[in-house]
Design a protein around this motif. Structure first.
Motif, PDB file in Angstrom:
ATOM      1  N   GLY A 186     -23.195 -49.709 -42.123  1.00  0.00           N
ATOM      2  CA  GLY A 186     -22.821 -51.048 -42.218  1.00  0.00           C
ATOM      3  C   GLY A 186     -23.789 -51.990 -43.053  1.00  0.00           C
ATOM      4  O   GLY A 186     -23.405 -52.872 -43.214  1.00  0.00           O
ATOM      5  N   ALA A 187     -24.987 -51.556 -43.326  1.00  0.00           N
ATOM      6  CA  ALA A 187     -26.035 -52.714 -43.768  1.00  0.00           C
ATOM      7  C   ALA A 187     -25.975 -52.386 -45.479  1.00  0.00           C
ATOM      8  O   ALA A 187     -25.909 -51.425 -46.146  1.00  0.00           O
ATOM      9  CB  ALA A 187     -27.367 -52.075 -43.407  1.00  0.00           C
ATOM     10  N   LYS A 188     -26.141 -53.528 -45.936  1.00  0.00           N
ATOM     11  CA  LYS A 188     -26.279 -53.660 -47.436  1.00  0.00           C
ATOM     12  C   LYS A 188     -28.097 -53.787 -47.644  1.00  0.00           C
ATOM     13  O   LYS A 188     -28.393 -53.061 -48.653  1.00  0.00           O
ATOM     14  CB  LYS A 188     -25.908 -54.902 -48.043  1.00  0.00           C
ATOM     15  CG  LYS A 188     -25.990 -54.975 -49.595  1.00  0.00           C
ATOM     16  CD  LYS A 188     -25.199 -56.125 -50.173  1.00  0.00           C
ATOM     17  CE  LYS A 188     -25.375 -56.148 -51.891  1.00  0.00           C
ATOM     18  NZ  LYS A 188     -24.660 -57.233 -52.423  1.00  0.00           N
ATOM     19  N   GLN A 189     -28.653 -54.541 -46.733  1.00  0.00           N
ATOM     20  CA  GLN A 189     -30.229 -54.292 -46.743  1.00  0.00           C
ATOM     21  C   GLN A 189     -30.690 -53.865 -45.328  1.00  0.00           C
ATOM     22  O   GLN A 189     -29.967 -54.698 -44.379  1.00  0.00           O
ATOM     23  CB  GLN A 189     -30.633 -55.672 -47.204  1.00  0.00           C
ATOM     24  CG  GLN A 189     -30.508 -55.889 -48.808  1.00  0.00           C
ATOM     25  CD  GLN A 189     -29.589 -57.106 -48.832  1.00  0.00           C
ATOM     26  OE1 GLN A 189     -28.755 -57.466 -48.058  1.00  0.00           O
ATOM     27  NE2 GLN A 189     -29.118 -57.394 -50.138  1.00  0.00           N
ATOM     28  N   LEU A 190     -31.625 -53.117 -45.196  1.00  0.00           N
ATOM     29  CA  LEU A 190     -32.065 -52.508 -43.988  1.00  0.00           C
ATOM     30  C   LEU A 190     -33.416 -52.662 -43.912  1.00  0.00           C
ATOM     31  O   LEU A 190     -34.274 -52.182 -44.478  1.00  0.00           O
ATOM     32  CB  LEU A 190     -31.826 -51.113 -43.864  1.00  0.00           C
ATOM     33  CG  LEU A 190     -32.108 -50.263 -42.434  1.00  0.00           C
ATOM     34  CD1 LEU A 190     -31.366 -51.008 -41.440  1.00  0.00           C
ATOM     35  CD2 LEU A 190     -31.744 -48.922 -42.576  1.00  0.00           C
ATOM     36  N   LEU A 191     -33.996 -53.422 -42.906  1.00  0.00           N
ATOM     37  CA  LEU A 191     -35.230 -53.600 -42.629  1.00  0.00           C
ATOM     38  C   LEU A 191     -35.621 -53.075 -41.321  1.00  0.00           C
ATOM     39  O   LEU A 191     -35.243 -53.147 -40.262  1.00  0.00           O
ATOM     40  CB  LEU A 191     -35.723 -55.102 -42.571  1.00  0.00           C
ATOM     41  CG  LEU A 191     -37.132 -55.650 -42.073  1.00  0.00           C
ATOM     42  CD1 LEU A 191     -38.225 -54.921 -42.935  1.00  0.00           C
ATOM     43  CD2 LEU A 191     -37.372 -56.943 -41.990  1.00  0.00           C
ATOM     44  N   ILE A 192     -36.698 -52.026 -41.470  1.00  0.00           N
ATOM     45  CA  ILE A 192     -37.288 -51.121 -40.124  1.00  0.00           C
ATOM     46  C   ILE A 192     -38.581 -51.510 -39.897  1.00  0.00           C
ATOM     47  O   ILE A 192     -39.440 -51.493 -40.767  1.00  0.00           O
ATOM     48  CB  ILE A 192     -37.057 -49.577 -40.539  1.00  0.00           C
ATOM     49  CG1 ILE A 192     -35.642 -49.296 -41.004  1.00  0.00           C
ATOM     50  CG2 ILE A 192     -37.219 -48.825 -39.479  1.00  0.00           C
ATOM     51  CD1 ILE A 192     -35.550 -48.069 -41.858  1.00  0.00           C
ATOM     52  N   PHE A 193     -38.687 -51.747 -38.502  1.00  0.00           N
ATOM     53  CA  PHE A 193     -40.199 -51.930 -38.030  1.00  0.00           C
ATOM     54  C   PHE A 193     -40.431 -50.635 -37.266  1.00  0.00           C
ATOM     55  O   PHE A 193     -39.533 -50.213 -36.446  1.00  0.00           O
ATOM     56  CB  PHE A 193     -40.271 -53.196 -37.294  1.00  0.00           C
ATOM     57  CG  PHE A 193     -40.348 -54.426 -38.138  1.00  0.00           C
ATOM     58  CD1 PHE A 193     -41.663 -54.804 -38.688  1.00  0.00           C
ATOM     59  CD2 PHE A 193     -39.256 -55.188 -38.142  1.00  0.00           C
ATOM     60  CE1 PHE A 193     -41.515 -56.022 -39.320  1.00  0.00           C
ATOM     61  CE2 PHE A 193     -39.017 -56.325 -38.998  1.00  0.00           C
ATOM     62  CZ  PHE A 193     -40.108 -56.756 -39.225  1.00  0.00           C
ATOM     63  N   ALA A 226     -46.909 -58.049 -40.005  1.00  0.00           N
ATOM     64  CA  ALA A 226     -45.965 -57.184 -39.890  1.00  0.00           C
ATOM     65  C   ALA A 226     -44.808 -58.216 -40.272  1.00  0.00           C
ATOM     66  O   ALA A 226     -43.766 -57.983 -41.101  1.00  0.00           O
ATOM     67  CB  ALA A 226     -45.698 -56.374 -39.217  1.00  0.00           C
ATOM     68  N   LEU A 227     -44.680 -59.183 -39.552  1.00  0.00           N
ATOM     69  CA  LEU A 227     -43.571 -60.240 -39.326  1.00  0.00           C
ATOM     70  C   LEU A 227     -43.527 -60.920 -40.673  1.00  0.00           C
ATOM     71  O   LEU A 227     -42.572 -61.465 -41.279  1.00  0.00           O
ATOM     72  CB  LEU A 227     -43.768 -61.165 -38.132  1.00  0.00           C
ATOM     73  CG  LEU A 227     -43.567 -60.610 -36.731  1.00  0.00           C
ATOM     74  CD1 LEU A 227     -43.656 -61.518 -35.802  1.00  0.00           C
ATOM     75  CD2 LEU A 227     -42.397 -59.874 -36.744  1.00  0.00           C
ATOM     76  N   ALA A 228     -44.736 -61.289 -41.251  1.00  0.00           N
ATOM     77  CA  ALA A 228     -44.637 -61.831 -42.539  1.00  0.00           C
ATOM     78  C   ALA A 228     -44.214 -61.164 -43.674  1.00  0.00           C
ATOM     79  O   ALA A 228     -43.536 -61.727 -44.188  1.00  0.00           O
ATOM     80  CB  ALA A 228     -46.233 -62.330 -42.814  1.00  0.00           C
ATOM     81  N   LEU A 229     -44.581 -59.794 -43.558  1.00  0.00           N
ATOM     82  CA  LEU A 229     -43.985 -59.000 -44.475  1.00  0.00           C
ATOM     83  C   LEU A 229     -42.443 -58.823 -44.403  1.00  0.00           C
ATOM     84  O   LEU A 229     -41.653 -58.954 -45.554  1.00  0.00           O
ATOM     85  CB  LEU A 229     -44.551 -57.528 -44.440  1.00  0.00           C
ATOM     86  CG  LEU A 229     -46.087 -57.471 -44.829  1.00  0.00           C
ATOM     87  CD1 LEU A 229     -46.488 -56.084 -44.467  1.00  0.00           C
ATOM     88  CD2 LEU A 229     -46.258 -57.535 -46.378  1.00  0.00           C
ATOM     89  N   GLY A 230     -42.089 -59.030 -43.196  1.00  0.00           N
ATOM     90  CA  GLY A 230     -40.493 -58.784 -43.099  1.00  0.00           C
ATOM     91  C   GLY A 230     -39.925 -60.064 -43.394  1.00  0.00           C
ATOM     92  O   GLY A 230     -38.917 -59.728 -44.004  1.00  0.00           O
ATOM     93  N   LEU A 231     -40.288 -61.080 -42.974  1.00  0.00           N
ATOM     94  CA  LEU A 231     -39.840 -62.371 -43.258  1.00  0.00           C
ATOM     95  C   LEU A 231     -39.630 -62.611 -44.756  1.00  0.00           C
ATOM     96  O   LEU A 231     -38.721 -63.116 -45.160  1.00  0.00           O
ATOM     97  CB  LEU A 231     -40.523 -63.445 -42.736  1.00  0.00           C
ATOM     98  CG  LEU A 231     -40.459 -63.804 -41.212  1.00  0.00           C
ATOM     99  CD1 LEU A 231     -41.448 -64.495 -40.480  1.00  0.00           C
ATOM    100  CD2 LEU A 231     -38.978 -64.347 -40.863  1.00  0.00           C
TER     101      LEU A 231
END
Length: 222
Positions: A72-79, A160-165
């Motif tokens: 269901g995702a168009k963009q997927l961010l994985i940690f 990691a949060l900065a990269l994800g944001l």
């Protein structure tokens, strides 16, 4: 682990005009640095509010049960915690087609095998995100049952949060810092009993939890 989406709204994220974004933390909170991915998503939920079409998900070790999130995702961010063979706390970013290939080539635990299958199945069904970004962290300790993030990995969490944001901003997730009472609210991602501060604060001593073993049968480590 409990899987909950944040925020939950009446809007249909698959409706026209929406670009569903899923932020997924995978791993196991109970095995020290294996909980890195979930702690990242937990922190995002505590610190930021997002547009209605963004879901934050504690994926735990659920494997194939995460398929519908990927589809269901168009963009997927994985940690995730990933064994790169690098110094503890080192971050590495993998993108798009390299993500399933990398997870297949460098398995650290069974949950990565399961998630590689999730990505493969999503590709086979023709419902695969347009963008996939994996932010992985080299773990320091994985054999401490009931343990929490080691200092090197906890420090890496902020980067990691900065990269994800940055990726989320580029994708239109509209992150907005929570303030006041909002910042102290339950993130909705992890269960309250597993939230980082409570999880660490209520951990029993090594003696009470029998984490060392019986000295009559198991010699103490030198």
């Amino acid at each position: 682990m409990d899987t909950r989406a944040v925020p939950s709204t009446a809007a249909d994220p698959c409706a026209e005009g929406y670009a569903p974004i899923v932020v997924l933390g995978i791993g196991n909170l109970l095995w020290a640095d294996e909980g890195f991915g979930i702690r990242c998503v937990e922190a995002l939920g505590q610190r930021y509010a997002f547009a209605e079409h963004v879901q934050l998900v504690d994926g735990g070790t659920q494997g194939l049960y995460l398929l519908h999130y990927v589809q269901g995702a168009k963009q997927l961010l994985i940690f995730d915690a990933i064994d790169y063979g690098l110094p503890p706390g080192t971050l590495k970013v993998i993108e798009d087609d390299e993500v399933p290939r990398f997870l297949g080539a460098k398995k650290m635990s069974l949950h990565q095998t399961g998630f590689q299958e999730v990505l493969s199945l999503a590709q086979l069904t023709g419902h695969y995100p347009e963008r996939v970004l994996l932010v992985g962290c080299q773990p320091e300790e994985l054999e401490d049952y009931g343990g929490s993030l080691r200092s090197s990995v906890r420090l890496a969490l902020e980067d990691a949060l900065a990269l994800g944001l940055q990726a989320l901003r580029d994708w239109g997730a509209e992150p907005r810092p929570r303030t006041g009472a909002q910042a102290d609210a339950d993130s909705g991602v992890t269960l309250p009993s597993l939230a980082l501060e409570r999880y660490e604060g209520e951990r029993p001593s090594a003696e009470a939890a029998c984490r060392v073993g019986d000295a009559r049968f198991i010699p103490a480590a030198e």
